[in-house]
Design an enzyme around this catalytic site. Structure first.
Site, PDB file in Angstrom:
ATOM      1  N   GLY A  32       0.761  -1.238   0.000  1.00  0.00           N
ATOM      2  CA  GLY A  32       0.000   0.000   0.000  1.00  0.00           C
ATOM      3  C   GLY A  32       0.788   1.283   0.000  1.00  0.00           C
ATOM      4  O   GLY A  32       0.215   2.363   0.134  1.00  0.00           O
ATOM      5  N   TRP A  56       2.342   2.878  -2.465  1.00  0.00           N
ATOM      6  CA  TRP A  56       1.962   3.764  -3.572  1.00  0.00           C
ATOM      7  C   TRP A  56       0.595   4.371  -3.318  1.00  0.00           C
ATOM      8  O   TRP A  56       0.379   5.552  -3.584  1.00  0.00           O
ATOM      9  CB  TRP A  56       1.985   2.998  -4.890  1.00  0.00           C
ATOM     10  N   ASP A 100      -5.066  -5.635  -5.853  1.00  0.00           N
ATOM     11  CA  ASP A 100      -3.971  -6.582  -5.652  1.00  0.00           C
ATOM     12  C   ASP A 100      -4.532  -7.957  -5.360  1.00  0.00           C
ATOM     13  O   ASP A 100      -5.643  -8.098  -4.819  1.00  0.00           O
ATOM     14  CB  ASP A 100      -3.055  -6.146  -4.500  1.00  0.00           C
ATOM     15  N   ASP A 118      -7.190 -11.122  -8.664  1.00  0.00           N
ATOM     16  CA  ASP A 118      -6.123 -11.356  -9.631  1.00  0.00           C
ATOM     17  C   ASP A 118      -6.435 -10.587 -10.914  1.00  0.00           C
ATOM     18  O   ASP A 118      -7.425 -10.871 -11.592  1.00  0.00           O
ATOM     19  CB  ASP A 118      -6.024 -12.860  -9.912  1.00  0.00           C
ATOM     20  N   ASP A 159       2.688  -1.747 -10.238  1.00  0.00           N
ATOM     21  CA  ASP A 159       3.876  -2.268  -9.567  1.00  0.00           C
ATOM     22  C   ASP A 159       3.797  -3.793  -9.504  1.00  0.00           C
ATOM     23  O   ASP A 159       4.441  -4.425  -8.687  1.00  0.00           O
ATOM     24  CB  ASP A 159       3.979  -1.676  -8.153  1.00  0.00           C
ATOM     25  N   LYS A 214       6.074  -1.434 -13.777  1.00  0.00           N
ATOM     26  CA  LYS A 214       7.358  -2.030 -13.411  1.00  0.00           C
ATOM     27  C   LYS A 214       7.638  -3.179 -14.353  1.00  0.00           C
ATOM     28  O   LYS A 214       6.772  -4.004 -14.631  1.00  0.00           O
ATOM     29  CB  LYS A 214       7.339  -2.529 -11.972  1.00  0.00           C
TER      30      LYS A 214
END
Length: 217
Positions: free
Chosen positions: A60, A62, A85, A101, A126, A166
């Site tokens: 958490g 970000w 997430d 997911d 991320d 990322k």
């Protein structure tokens, strides 16, 4: 013995990491926040009033940064942050969290329902796959997550929106960058100071989507 030495070395590095100490002092959940902060400060990505999607948000940090960036000082956000997430995440003030997911259609449907047809200003990812140690398989998983983020951005980003993901230097990295270039007018690869030198981690930023016929319904 080798595994124990690795754990001790990692722990020693972690305890003496200036970004870890800074995160603890500033009450952030992880040092990863400073990767986003640096990118934001350089490229002016985030501002009050935006709709922002935070993929791979746990634990958490970000989302915390976004909450502070968009916060009005009274516990509300000027704008909206939707975080997602696979893992659970402790609540962050003003942030809507969806656990699921991103690769699953049901989870994606929940996220799209939360948008209520509104375009997104910034998509942040991320996300990283669980690595197997098999280079080709891991590279394919990284590429798949990048493709999913690009597909979501293609459908939901506003005309002046941005996508930041990322990624990692793998055999597919140049292909991922090329796909960004097909979709965005400006593409940058970024290695923030908070990203450890030994890490293959690198961020890809796409700015100003190229015209597309796919729009939110």
């Amino acid at each position: 013995m080798k595994k124990n030495r690795f754990k001790k070395a990692w722990l020693n590095e972690h305890l003496h990491d200036p970004f870890v100490k800074r995160a603890q002092k500033e009450n952030y959940r992880s040092r990863a926040v400073y990767k986003l902060q640096e990118i934001d400060e350089i490229h002016k990505l985030l501002r009050p009033g935006q709709i922002i999607v935070d993929l791979g948000s746990a634990p958490g940090a970000w989302s915390q940064y976004l909450s502070r960036k968009l916060g009005d000082g009274e516990g509300s956000l000027r704008g909206e942050v939707i975080a997602l997430d696979l893992l659970p995440m402790e609540p962050v003030g003003g942030v809507r969290f969806i656990q699921g997911d991103f690769r699953e259609a049901e989870t994606l449907a929940q996220l799209e329902a939360a948008l209520q047809g509104r375009g997104v200003d910034v998509v942040l990812s991320d996300m990283a796959p669980n690595l197997s140690g098999i280079a080709s398989a891991d590279a394919a998983r990284i590429e798949h997550l990048a493709d999913l983020s690009l597909e979501f951005a293609r459908k939901w980003l506003k005309d002046d929106g941005a996508l930041l993901i990322k990624s990692f230097h793998t055999g597919y990295f140049s292909q991922i960058v090329n796909r960004f270039k097909l979709q965005f007018k400006t593409v940058k690869t970024i290695k923030p100071k908070a990203s450890r030198d030994r890490s293959a981690e690198v961020f890809i930023l796409g700015l100003d989507p190229k015209p597309t016929e796919v729009k939110p319904e």
